[in-house]
Design an enzyme around this catalytic site. Structure first.
Site, PDB file in Angstrom:
ATOM      1  N   CYS A   1     -50.268 -93.848  -5.159  1.00  0.00           N
ATOM      2  CA  CYS A   1     -50.555 -95.245  -4.812  1.00  0.00           C
ATOM      3  C   CYS A   1     -51.754 -95.683  -5.639  1.00  0.00           C
ATOM      4  O   CYS A   1     -52.702 -94.900  -5.838  1.00  0.00           O
ATOM      5  CB  CYS A   1     -50.867 -95.350  -3.320  1.00  0.00           C
ATOM      6  SG  CYS A   1     -51.409 -97.001  -2.810  1.00  0.00           S
TER       7      CYS A   1
ATOM      8  N   GLU B   1     -58.998-101.640   0.680  1.00  0.00           N
ATOM      9  CA  GLU B   1     -59.229-103.070   0.391  1.00  0.00           C
ATOM     10  C   GLU B   1     -60.395-103.613   1.215  1.00  0.00           C
ATOM     11  O   GLU B   1     -61.046-104.590   0.826  1.00  0.00           O
ATOM     12  CB  GLU B   1     -57.949-103.873   0.626  1.00  0.00           C
ATOM     13  CG  GLU B   1     -56.895-103.462  -0.384  1.00  0.00           C
ATOM     14  CD  GLU B   1     -55.790-104.467  -0.611  1.00  0.00           C
ATOM     15  OE1 GLU B   1     -55.727-105.468   0.107  1.00  0.00           O
ATOM     16  OE2 GLU B   1     -54.990-104.225  -1.531  1.00  0.00           O
TER      17      GLU B   1
ATOM     18  N   CYS C   1     -47.803-100.568 -10.219  1.00  0.00           N
ATOM     19  CA  CYS C   1     -47.591-100.404  -8.779  1.00  0.00           C
ATOM     20  C   CYS C   1     -46.616 -99.253  -8.515  1.00  0.00           C
ATOM     21  O   CYS C   1     -45.491 -99.257  -9.014  1.00  0.00           O
ATOM     22  CB  CYS C   1     -47.010-101.706  -8.229  1.00  0.00           C
ATOM     23  SG  CYS C   1     -46.668-101.670  -6.470  1.00  0.00           S
TER      24      CYS C   1
HETATM   25  N1  DGL Z   1     -49.801-101.158  -5.431  1.00  0.00           N
HETATM   26  C1  DGL Z   1     -49.177-100.520  -4.282  1.00  0.00           C
HETATM   27  C2  DGL Z   1     -48.719 -99.121  -4.688  1.00  0.00           C
HETATM   28  O1  DGL Z   1     -49.217 -98.507  -5.604  1.00  0.00           O
HETATM   29  C3  DGL Z   1     -50.119-100.461  -3.094  1.00  0.00           C
HETATM   30  C4  DGL Z   1     -50.387-101.815  -2.467  1.00  0.00           C
HETATM   31  C5  DGL Z   1     -49.142-102.463  -1.877  1.00  0.00           C
HETATM   32  O2  DGL Z   1     -48.532-101.892  -0.946  1.00  0.00           O
HETATM   33  O3  DGL Z   1     -48.781-103.533  -2.364  1.00  0.00           O
HETATM   34  O4  DGL Z   1     -47.826 -98.598  -4.060  1.00  0.00           O
END
Ligand code: DGL
Length: 269
Positions: A188, A147, A70
């Protein structure tokens, strides 16, 4: 070797996908904290709290290395996660920044990501240590659109165009010598699914970098995996904190393959 992969939900499966192709002979334990997503709109303190408890859970399963897939958690909670578990922890920011630094010829780079990631300036700081100039833009609407499965939808294209036009206008206003950024960091987990759509919007000479392959190469290097994996056939186990059916159906899109079984786990608050 057992490797933990952690994300706020499904997006980190894009990183697991790269890990599986570059380092296939590991035993992966993937945890998606789907009950508490999104992380990208939460405060650093909350993300650190959630991420540390997730890391501890994976540690109880005997992992020897933890990959924080993440971007938001890597950006704001890497130190908290490293303090929470006594094993090596690899985040996605540094590998992504290093890849961008190696690729950029104009030495000017743009970064897009969640609010948490962009507000932390983690990519910006990492890129600046490589001597690059950076402009960043939070694109919070892109995660829900991906999503929703709208990875090639006119609404998503319009939203992405607006974000990127704002970003490029800022670049033009600051970099008045006319030398443009030539690299866009997809900061992201969800954005790799938008690569075909983004390639229609970006200037032809602008390349996209995501951290997934970069982090997988770092995993291979850091753990000297090629040596240690000779005996393992490789496996994947999946854990989620909510919505198992959604994890299986949505997750398959991010992973690029079916997810047979997911185990529900409850993490301490
Ligand atoms: N996994 C998050 C990121 O890469 C995106 C989804 C979220 O905000 O939880 O920042």
């Amino acid at each position: 070797m057992k490797i933990g992969v952690f994300d706020s939900g499904f997006g980190g499966l894009t990183v697991l996908r790269s890990l599986l192709s570059i380092v296939p002979q590991a035993d992966y334990l993937y945890l998606g904290d789907s009950a508490r997503l999104p992380y990208g709109s939460k405060s650093p303190q909350t993300v650190a709290h959630y991420a540390a408890s997730s890391a501890k859970f994976l540690h109880t399963k005997g992992i020897e290395l933890l990959v924080i897939a993440c971007n938001s958690a890597s950006a704001v909670a890497l130190d908290a996660i490293r303090s929470a578990v006594p094993i090596p922890v690899i985040g996605v920011i540094e590998p992504g920044a290093t890849t961008a630094a190696n690729l950029s010829r104009t030495r000017r780079v743009c970064v897009i990501g969640t609010q948490a990631t962009i507000a932390s300036h983690a990519y910006s700081n990492a890129l600046q240590t490589h001597g690059l100039e950076v402009k960043e833009k939070a694109c919070p609407l892109l995660v829900p659109l991906v999503e929703e499965g709208w990875t090639d939808h006119p609404v998503t294209e319009q939203v992405a165009r607006i974000y990127l036009q704002e970003l490029f206008s800022e670049c033009e206003a600051s970099w008045i010598d006319g030398v443009a950024a030539d690299t866009l960091v997809l900061g992201c987990t969800h954005y790799p699914l938008l690569k075909p759509l983004l390639s229609r919007i970006l200037p032809e000479d602008m390349q996209m970098v995501d951290s997934a392959d970069a982090v997988a190469h770092q995993v291979a290097l850091v753990a000297d995996l090629n040596q240690r994996f000779k005996v393992s056939a490789g496996s994947c186990s999946f854990f989620a904190t909510d919505s198992l059916e959604k994890f299986r159906t949505l997750g398959a899109r991010f992973l690029g393959q079916e997810i047979a079984a997911v185990e529900l786990v409850t993490l301490p608050e």
